[in-house]
Design a protein around this motif. Sequence first.
Motif, short mmCIF file in Angstrom:
data_model
loop_
_atom_site.label_atom_id
_atom_site.label_comp_id
_atom_site.label_asym_id
_atom_site.label_seq_id
_atom_site.Cartn_x
_atom_site.Cartn_y
_atom_site.Cartn_z
N GLN A 125 -51.07 -10.95 -39.83
CA GLN A 125 -50.87 -10.77 -38.40
C GLN A 125 -49.56 -11.43 -38.00
OE1 GLN A 125 -53.90 -12.53 -35.96
NE2 GLN A 125 -52.92 -11.89 -34.05
N GLY A 126 -48.63 -10.68 -37.54
CA GLY A 126 -47.35 -11.24 -37.15
C GLY A 126 -47.41 -11.90 -35.78
N TYR A 127 -46.28 -12.20 -35.25
CA TYR A 127 -46.17 -12.73 -33.89
C TYR A 127 -45.15 -11.86 -33.17
CZ TYR A 127 -44.72 -15.99 -30.18
OH TYR A 127 -44.38 -16.57 -28.97
N ARG A 128 -45.62 -11.19 -32.13
CA ARG A 128 -44.79 -10.25 -31.39
C ARG A 128 -44.15 -9.21 -32.33
NH1 ARG A 128 -44.65 -11.77 -26.15
NH2 ARG A 128 -45.16 -13.94 -25.72
N GLY A 129 -44.97 -8.75 -33.28
CA GLY A 129 -44.54 -7.68 -34.17
C GLY A 129 -43.68 -8.13 -35.34
N LEU A 130 -43.51 -9.41 -35.50
CA LEU A 130 -42.61 -9.92 -36.54
C LEU A 130 -43.40 -10.57 -37.67
CD1 LEU A 130 -39.31 -10.61 -36.50
CD2 LEU A 130 -40.26 -12.89 -36.50
N ASP A 131 -42.96 -10.39 -38.91
CA ASP A 131 -43.59 -11.04 -40.06
C ASP A 131 -43.09 -12.50 -40.12
OD1 ASP A 131 -44.47 -11.98 -42.48
OD2 ASP A 131 -44.01 -10.16 -43.60
N VAL A 132 -43.83 -13.38 -39.46
CA VAL A 132 -43.36 -14.77 -39.34
C VAL A 132 -43.45 -15.51 -40.67
CG1 VAL A 132 -43.78 -15.00 -36.87
CG2 VAL A 132 -45.64 -15.47 -38.46
#
Length: 258
Positions: free
Chosen positions: A20-27
């Motif tokens: 699960q990213g953060y705001r669509g980003l692969d953190v």
Amino acid sequence: MKPLVIAQITDCHLQNDPQQGYRGLDVEQHLDLVVDDLLQQSETIDMILWTGDLVHHGAVRGYQRLSERISKLPIPSFWIPGNHDDAELMQRIGDQAEGSLNQRVVQANDWAIILLDSTSEPDGQGGGSLAQCELDFLQQQLRALSDLSCLIVLHHNPVPVESDWQDQIMLGNAEAFWQLLAAHENVRGVINGHVHQSKDSDINGVRVMMTPATSVQFKIGCSQFALEDHSALQAPAYRLLQLFSGGQIATSVKRVAG
Ligand SMILES: [Fe+2]
């Protein structure tokens, strides 16, 4: 004397589920790019400061994966919570981990690094303050360490960034913070996270340095929330600081290409 070299890593926003990213980003991937970059220069870096929002919503499994990365880095690390962290959980994890993650004051060369928790009195929107006990602690340390140059580390920005939505959730009691600092001449710099962007300013002789995230970056100078849309500024980033004997600071932000 060689300068003390510090890396600041901030706002990783790791989730419980690594998919699960953060705001669509692969953190996870973005943090790994930063960690790998630091690994390549680990012999030249004296310590790493992790300045909050290390996970998102206090995600316990996020801390587990973060701890694995921290233990991979052969550099002493110290951390503080941000508004998205679980400060009590961090305290427990830090106490059990190798090293001294929870250490509040680090002395090296003729510098003292003072780490503060600014997550008191959360406003539910992301804002936070220094509890009175934190201000008292800072006061005591600045008195006790008056012969050293001091760098203060906290999550929330103590000065505005000129984005209306962000300035509403900056350090809640910034005035009390600056009043306290005004009585001590040994404070050379302040670093913070929280703003997901770079800013470097001089406030009455104190250098205030803000640092982009390893996760998403926020666009500068916006009335409402907006993600950075300039590709060169979207990369995961961290700050390097060189603290010189005599109190001078040299610093730069490194953006790590994917
Ligand atoms: Fe954040």
